[in-house]
Design a protein around this motif. Structure first.
Motif, short mmCIF file in Angstrom:
data_model
loop_
_atom_site.label_atom_id
_atom_site.label_comp_id
_atom_site.label_asym_id
_atom_site.label_seq_id
_atom_site.Cartn_x
_atom_site.Cartn_y
_atom_site.Cartn_z
N ASP A 131 1.02 -0.88 0.03
CA ASP A 131 0.06 0.06 -0.20
C ASP A 131 1.20 1.25 -0.51
O ASP A 131 1.63 2.16 0.91
CB ASP A 131 -0.89 -0.09 0.86
N SER A 144 -4.28 2.87 -0.59
CA SER A 144 -5.84 2.69 -0.06
C SER A 144 -5.21 5.24 0.58
O SER A 144 -6.61 5.32 1.16
CB SER A 144 -5.18 2.39 1.43
N TRP A 195 -9.13 -1.55 0.32
CA TRP A 195 -8.81 -2.68 -0.13
C TRP A 195 -9.76 -3.81 -0.68
O TRP A 195 -9.61 -4.13 -1.57
CB TRP A 195 -7.51 -3.35 0.09
#
Ligand code: HDL
Ligand code: ZN
Length: 440
Positions: free
Chosen positions: A26, A380, A392
């Motif tokens: 991420d 995110s 997600w």
């Protein structure tokens, strides 16, 4: 071609399953590890009122997106902003829960996200109550909870945002050698004031012993480079990042001194230091800050920005790597075409007000059509740890639907597609494009 040819009728199911199974790096979040302290009551007992690690249901429900949304239902003329900010986190959450979830249908992406997270954590949103989940959270150990959330969200690495000009953040790095050592996290050196308000940044840097001058000269350039070098090393930063206003232009408008200083910082400090360390420079462009200051973090909005400035930087600095995301929907097509022109430009994510299913669908489809798999579809931007679960889940589902459509069109040409192909694409999108761009 490796593996059996797929049945087009089963594509959606297969793509959803493959994406769900692929752990994601991420690349842009505001999530912190426990050694940055947490203001949330928990089993480990150590509560730090200015702690940076936000997690748990009350933080989820008081996410600044939801504060903006509840002020559309209960206006400031009824609940003055100052009164809201004086309320405890629990009371703020109760207020938001009542007005956005109980008295109105929680249809917004930020509302639905809270419910997705509750559901995947094993709670039943149909209870329409925060009581049970609150009790559960108070019993959690922050570090063990991170493992649990990363497992549910299938996130293999959380990449932080570390604003070095923020005293709370900086002092933790200087006073506690532990902060950057959690192997589940990587740090990113975030430097907004250096480019958005050099005069103020220069004052702070002088206080810290870097003798930069208001009038940028060679000495100031060397001192500013020393500042970045020392923080890149201290944080083990994997890239440098900045959020820029819609007005950002490169070359800057010579009439605007702050922009001129910002340009000098980019050309003679940031990009040379990034090139020296082989680090990407992430430009997140289009944030118009504090249009309603009374809303605090919820008070920012967006503006249409200049993609031509990104093009000029990519062309002028071929030895630098640029990670770019833009905040306005109107900029997305031109940014996609810019990425076709420059291999040192990696576009990423559906940022902030674009992180909604309808826009993720539109933007991802356009990027696939123009760039194939050579982009990073999502990050995110989570602020609260638990958001990794819903951000997600929601994004994988939308990206999966778009991919399945594109695969179906591809197979209609007679191209044979295997599960191994889809698994490779999932790795490329959720990990490899980022890892390879860092290593390039
Ligand atoms: O500047 C940024 O990194 C933005 O993502 C802001 O943090 C913004 O407030 C946000 O939380 N977006 O999701
Ligand atoms: Zn962010």
């Amino acid at each position: 071609m490796t593996g059996a040819t797929l049945d087009a009728a089963k594509l959606n199911e297969i793509v959803t399953e493959v994406l769900a199974k692929q752990p994601v790096l991420d690349l842009h979040t505001h999530v912190y590890s426990p050694n940055f302290g947490t203001p949330v009551g928990n089993r480990s007992g150590k509560v730090d009122p200015k702690g940076l690690m936000l997690w748990g249901i009350d933080e989820l429900v008081t996410y600044h997106y939801l504060i903006a949304e509840v002020y559309r239902i209960v206006p400031a003329t009824v609940l003055p902003y100052e009164q809201f900010w004086k309320m405890s986190k629990t009371k703020q959450a109760d207020h938001i829960w009542k007005h956005l979830f109980i008295e109105n249908t929680p249809l917004s992406e930020a509302c639905r996200g809270v419910l997705t997270a509750m559901q995947k954590l094993g709670f039943d949103p149909a209870d329409r109550s925060l009581d049970q989940i609150r009790k559960h959270m108070a019993q959690q150990d922050p570090s063990a909870y991170i493992d649990r959330v990363m497992e549910i969200a299938n996130v293999s690495k959380i990449i932080m945002t570390n604003p070095v000009f923020d005293d709370n953040e900086r002092n933790r790095w200087l006073s506690d050698s532990d902060v950057g050592t959690d192997p589940r996290f990587n740090a990113v050196l975030r430097i907004d004031p250096l480019l958005r308000d050099y005069p103020a940044a220069a004052k702070q840097m002088n206080d810290w012993g870097y003798t930069v001058r208001q009038e940028i000269d060679e000495h100031s350039i060397q001192e500013a480079r020393r500042f970045l070098n020392e923080w890149i090393i201290r944080m083990k930063a994997i890239y440098l990042a900045v959020s820029l206003p819609p007005e950002f232009h490169y070359p800057a408008d010579p009439e605007l001194p702050v922009s001129r200083d910002g340009q000098t910082m980019i050309e003679q400090v940031v990009l040379p230091v990034c090139a020296e360390h082989g680090l990407p420079f992430a430009m997140m462009i289009g944030s118009r800050l504090q249009v309603n200051p009374a809303l605090h973090e919820a008070g920012d909005m967006l503006g249409v920005s200049d993609v031509g400035s990104v093009v000029n930087l990519c062309r002028r600095f071929p030895q630098n790597k640029f990670l770019v995301t833009m905040l306005a929907r109107e900029n997305q097509h031109e940014l996609c075409v810019a990425a076709r022109k420059f291999g040192n430009l990696m576009i990423f994510g559906c940022w902030w007000f674009l992180n909604n299913p309808s826009l993720i669908d539109e933007i991802t489809r356009m990027r696939l059509e123009l760039l194939g798999t050579s982009f990073i579809p999502q990050h995110s931007d989570a602020r609260i740890l638990d958001q990794l679960i819903y951000k997600w889940d929601h994004s994988r589902r939308v990206i999966g639907k778009v991919l399945a459509d594109m695969y179906r069109d591809l197979m209609a040409t007679g191209w044979k597609l295997s599960r191994a192909d889809i698994e490779r694409d999932a790795r490329v999108f959720l990990r490899d494009n980022f890892v390879e761009f860092l290593a390039r």
